[in-house]
Scaffold this active site. Structure first.
Site, short mmCIF file in Angstrom:
data_model
loop_
_atom_site.label_atom_id
_atom_site.label_comp_id
_atom_site.label_asym_id
_atom_site.label_seq_id
_atom_site.Cartn_x
_atom_site.Cartn_y
_atom_site.Cartn_z
N TYR A 135 -0.88 -6.65 -1.29
CA TYR A 135 0.25 -5.85 -0.84
C TYR A 135 -0.19 -4.43 -0.49
O TYR A 135 -0.98 -3.81 -1.18
CB TYR A 135 1.38 -5.83 -1.88
CG TYR A 135 1.00 -5.45 -3.29
CD1 TYR A 135 1.24 -4.18 -3.78
CD2 TYR A 135 0.41 -6.39 -4.13
CE1 TYR A 135 0.91 -3.83 -5.09
CE2 TYR A 135 0.06 -6.06 -5.43
CZ TYR A 135 0.33 -4.78 -5.91
OH TYR A 135 0.00 -4.45 -7.20
N HIS A 182 10.59 -6.48 -10.15
CA HIS A 182 10.43 -5.04 -10.24
C HIS A 182 10.79 -4.39 -8.91
O HIS A 182 10.27 -4.78 -7.87
CB HIS A 182 8.98 -4.68 -10.59
CG HIS A 182 8.46 -5.39 -11.80
ND1 HIS A 182 8.98 -5.20 -13.06
CD2 HIS A 182 7.45 -6.30 -11.94
CE1 HIS A 182 8.33 -5.94 -13.93
NE2 HIS A 182 7.40 -6.64 -13.28
#
Length: 471
Positions: free
Chosen positions: A135, A72
């Site tokens: 993240y 993605h």
């Protein structure tokens, strides 16, 4: 824990994908466990990593070996690491440009992280159970944002997954993603050019073109002093704001109405832009002026010379410079005696020459012309080369000249007698003025060493003038 390499030196490792940077992280451990600084702004930026302004911290826990997440690409930057476990990561450049489709793979454990720039497809496969994948991102999810997704099994990309995809669980959604040939690439972050109808704005349009990611705006299109300016656009979609707008009526700025207009355009507006740029990780390019100096220096003015503006226009421009500096990513491009499309000194002198009029021109103000196409080229150069942020003088090169010297050169280049130009002092020229007159700096020569050191060579003023009149 024994698989983690402790006490590595902090370092960056470049990859074949521009902007995708692997970071080796020092991990400190003993029999009790380990500790690391996963993101440390001061150290990371000193390493050359962008201060990308994270706004959200996410963690994905994966309990099984072989958990595989799809490729993605999202319109924001990510800083990826793992808190526990180990992954095989794969990244594919899905941005518009020559590196589209480039692949990079590596393993990530607690002692290694990776910075993933906007538009680079990101995926991973867990290699150990109980893997916690973390993240940082610098924007919030939006249904209106542009995404790009790629099929994990596309043989044209040829990712060598440690565990064959036939043996792992993949979501139906990831299985349905397109192959590389059918992917809609992620466009660059937008560029906003303000003052699009002015001399420099027109030159910037000629230089940058009409690509879909470049917006041009006049004050009528966007009022940057409006109270709701922060909500008028999705600013995280922008990478650059070029502020070519200014109030430049130097003498009118000495009137009550002009004073207000000058401060609104040259200072208040820049303050709003700097705040937006700083809060959204945008690079602000602001155009400055020689009028921030009083013109009393014996030599050329360096970028860091002290401000000493003589009139309202110069004062408002100096205030704008100070405001622009508050944006963490900024270029202040300081110019003098700007010449571009429309009415300007060179065109006026050429017209007088052709009409047989012998002008009296000021001879005690010394400076250099700045042609708008050169300023536009310099701005693009600073942005494309990622030059150090700060202030850069940009004018033509060569010896400083007076307005009268330049007028004589215009007469000569147009086939007229330069002797028809008569010298006059600034004081004499304005002696009979019936409206307010702003004081002028007598020395407007700007030092060019700093911009030249970046690899940009300003054109000689004489050559630039000849080319301008020849065009």
């Amino acid at each position: 824990m024994s698989d983690i390499e402790f006490a590595k030196p902090l370092q960056r490792i470049e990859t074949p994908i521009p902007g995708l940077v692997v970071i080796e992280l020092p991990v400190h451990g003993d029999s009790r466990g380990w500790f690391k600084e996963n993101w440390q702004r001061e150290k990371m930026t000193a390493l050359g990593l962008d201060d990308f302004g994270p706004v959200q911290n996410n963690i994905s826990f994966n309990d099984a070996v072989g958990t595989t997440r799809g490729i993605h690409a999202e319109p924001w930057d990510k800083f990826i690491s793992v808190a526990t476990g180990r992954i095989f990561g794969a990244w594919v450049d899905l941005r518009e440009g020559p590196t589209f489709g480039t692949v990079f793979t590596t393993e990530i454990d607690p002692s290694r992280a990776i910075f993933v720039p906007r538009g680079v497809g990101n995926s991973y496969q867990t290699l150990t159970p109980d893997t916690a994948y973390a993240y940082l991102v610098n924007d919030h999810w939006s249904p209106d944002a542009e995404y790009a997704n790629l099929n994990l099994a596309d043989e044209t990309v040829a990712i060598k997954w440690p565990i064959p995809l036939s043996e792992v669980e993949i979501s139906d959604k990831d299985k349905a993603h397109p192959r590389l040939a059918d992917v809609s690439s992620i466009p660059p972050r937008k560029t906003l050019v303000l003052g699009a109808g002015g001399q420099l704005g027109l030159a910037l349009r000629a230089r940058l073109g009409d690509a879909a990611h470049i917006d041009y705006a006049t004050r009528a299109d966007l009022d940057v002093t409006a109270p709701d300016i922060a909500q008028t656009r999705r600013w995280r979609e922008y990478g650059t704001i070029i502020n070519a707008a200014a109030y430049t009526a130097v003498d009118a700025a000495e009137t009550a109405a002009g004073r207000t207009a000058a401060w609104q355009a040259n200072a208040v507006a820049v303050t709003a832009l700097a705040r937006i740029a700083h809060e959204n990780g945008i690079t602000l390019v602001h155009v400055s002026s020689d009028y921030v100096f009083d013109g009393t220096a014996a030599g050329a003015y360096a970028e860091d010379a002290a401000f000493a503006p003589l009139g309202v226009y110069g004062q408002s421009k100096a205030a704008g410079d100070l405001a622009a500096r508050t944006a963490s990513r900024h270029y202040i491009v300081r110019t003098s005696w700007v010449i571009g499309e429309g009415r300007n000194f060179v065109r006026t002198m050429a017209s007088l020459a052709e009409r047989g009029i012998d002008p009296s021109v000021v001879s005690d103000q010394i400076g250099r012309l700045s042609f708008t196409d050169d300023i536009a080229d310099a701005i693009v150069h600073l942005l494309e080369t990622h030059a150090a942020y700060g202030t850069y003088n940009v004018t033509s090169a060569g010896t400083g000249q007076s307005w009268a010297d330049i007028a004589r050169e215009v007469f000569r280049l147009t086939g007229n007698d330069p002797a028809r130009v008569n010298d006059v002092t600034t004081a004499t020229y304005f002696a009979n003025a019936t409206t307010p007159v702003s004081p002028r700096p007598l020395n407007s020569v700007l030092e060019l060493t700093k911009i030249t050191a970046t690899g940009f060579t300003p054109r000689d003023g004489g050559d630039a003038l000849a080319a301008y009149l020849g065009g």
